[in-house]
Design a protein around this motif. Structure first.
Motif, PDB file in Angstrom:
ATOM      1  N   ASP A 187      -7.851 -58.180 -37.247  1.00 43.14           N
ATOM      2  CA  ASP A 187      -7.405 -56.800 -37.463  1.00 43.14           C
ATOM      3  C   ASP A 187      -5.892 -56.789 -37.300  1.00 43.14           C
ATOM      4  O   ASP A 187      -5.379 -56.605 -36.196  1.00 43.14           O
ATOM      5  N   ASP A 188      -5.195 -57.003 -38.409  1.00 40.43           N
ATOM      6  CA  ASP A 188      -3.755 -57.275 -38.333  1.00 40.43           C
ATOM      7  C   ASP A 188      -2.967 -56.503 -39.385  1.00 40.43           C
ATOM      8  O   ASP A 188      -3.515 -55.986 -40.364  1.00 40.43           O
ATOM      9  N   ARG A 189      -1.672 -56.462 -39.164  1.00 41.30           N
ATOM     10  CA  ARG A 189      -0.689 -56.008 -40.140  1.00 41.30           C
ATOM     11  C   ARG A 189       0.298 -57.155 -40.360  1.00 41.30           C
ATOM     12  O   ARG A 189       0.664 -57.854 -39.407  1.00 41.30           O
ATOM     13  N   ALA A 239      -1.915 -54.136 -44.849  1.00 43.92           N
ATOM     14  CA  ALA A 239      -3.023 -54.024 -43.904  1.00 43.92           C
ATOM     15  C   ALA A 239      -3.922 -55.251 -43.959  1.00 43.92           C
ATOM     16  O   ALA A 239      -5.072 -55.175 -44.385  1.00 43.92           O
ATOM     17  N   MET A 271      -3.367 -55.329 -34.464  1.00 42.67           N
ATOM     18  CA  MET A 271      -3.409 -53.879 -34.300  1.00 42.67           C
ATOM     19  C   MET A 271      -3.651 -53.509 -32.843  1.00 42.67           C
ATOM     20  O   MET A 271      -4.602 -53.978 -32.219  1.00 42.67           O
ATOM     21  N   PRO A 277      -5.946 -46.411 -37.398  1.00 41.57           N
ATOM     22  CA  PRO A 277      -6.070 -47.443 -38.413  1.00 41.57           C
ATOM     23  C   PRO A 277      -5.920 -46.935 -39.838  1.00 41.57           C
ATOM     24  O   PRO A 277      -5.897 -47.709 -40.779  1.00 41.57           O
TER      25      PRO A 277
END
Length: 282
Positions: A187-189, A239, A271, A277
């Motif tokens: 769950d990253d940017r 995203a 995140m 989100p």
């Protein structure tokens, strides 16, 4: 009940000492690499604890305790120092850096983001804490990360990870840079530095990125006109976790054409807990 609390305290203390012994063994095992901290791994640990947490004890306090532990245990493995962008009117950045990296890690304040980045590049600091990029920044710090030199710091974390606490000043988040690569956590940017040979609308870039499978979260742009010219530069937040070898980058370049001089991931972050989100409107 008080005797039971004493027994629990002793058990916690025993586990802390045991954890320190294991961390010291890890530090020996991973030399000479000697990468003393992994922000992605830290985020995964905190997410796992948050997912299993129950009861009235605040999760924000659990995260604060573990952040102190993580920082202290990391310092057992080698030198660890933080440089923070924290001029007189921006002391809130010092507070969120202290909360994230703990009260025992040496920290130094500097007056510009570029100075924080330089201390990381020259090895004076392990981590540099810089402000989130702003649209109206005439000297954006992120443009200094837009190259593929292995000695160039990369964005590796976003602060705070779980609530702002009692940080002073305006409610601004920060980014951390270090001489390591951003690791994916599920769950990253990712922040992409895009350099063009001519002006192109954000709408066209966004369409090309999303056609290549990259969901755009945010844009920051800099034309270089304030500095006497230069090609248009864009900082694009997407995203997902995107490595430099991700085929979606090649697909994006092919859709826009030769005007793309480079599209380089300059890092990213896991995140934070509780961060909205939903994709922002560009």
């Amino acid at each position: 009940m008080r005797r039971e609390i004493d027994e629990i305290d002793d058990a916690i203390h025993d586990l802390l000492m045991r954890r320190a012994q294991v961390v010291e063994q890890i530090g020996i095992a991973k030399r000479p690499d000697n990468q003393i901290f992994r922000p992605g791994r830290e985020a995964i640990i905190l997410r796992r604890l948050a997912a299993r947490h129950t009861g009235a004890f605040p999760i924000a306090v659990v995260v604060r305790i573990w952040r102190e532990m993580i920082a202290a245990f990391s310092r057992l493995q080698g030198p660890y120092a933080i440089t923070v962008y924290a001029p007189e009117d921006k002391r809130g950045f010092w507070d969120i850096a202290r909360d994230h990296y703990g009260s025992v890690i040496p920290m130094t304040a500097v007056n510009t983001p570029a100075a924080a980045i330089r201390t990381v590049a020259d090895g004076t600091a392990t981590v540099g804490v810089v402000p989130m990029p702003e649209e109206d920044d005439h000297e954006p710090w992120w443009r200094h990360l837009m190259n593929e030199d292995v000695k160039t710091p990369r964005i590796v974390a976003r602060l705070p990870f779980c609530g702002r606490g009692n940080a002073r000043g305006e409610n601004h988040d920060a980014l951390a840079v270090a001489l390591i690569q951003h690791e994916g956590t599920g769950d990253d940017r990712t922040l992409l530095g895009v350099e063009l040979s001519e002006d192109v609308s954000r709408g066209r870039l966004k369409d090309a990125l999303e056609a290549a499978g990259l969901t755009v979260v945010n844009f920051r742009s800099w034309t270089g006109r304030e500095a006497g010219g230069g090609p248009p530069l864009h900082l694009v937040e997407v995203a997902d976790y995107v490595a430099s070898t991700d085929p979606r980058l090649s697909a994006f370049k092919s859709k826009v054409g030769d005007i793309v001089l480079r599209a380089t991931p300059i890092g990213g972050y896991a995140m934070p807990l509780g961060l909205n989100p939903d994709v922002k409107k560009v």
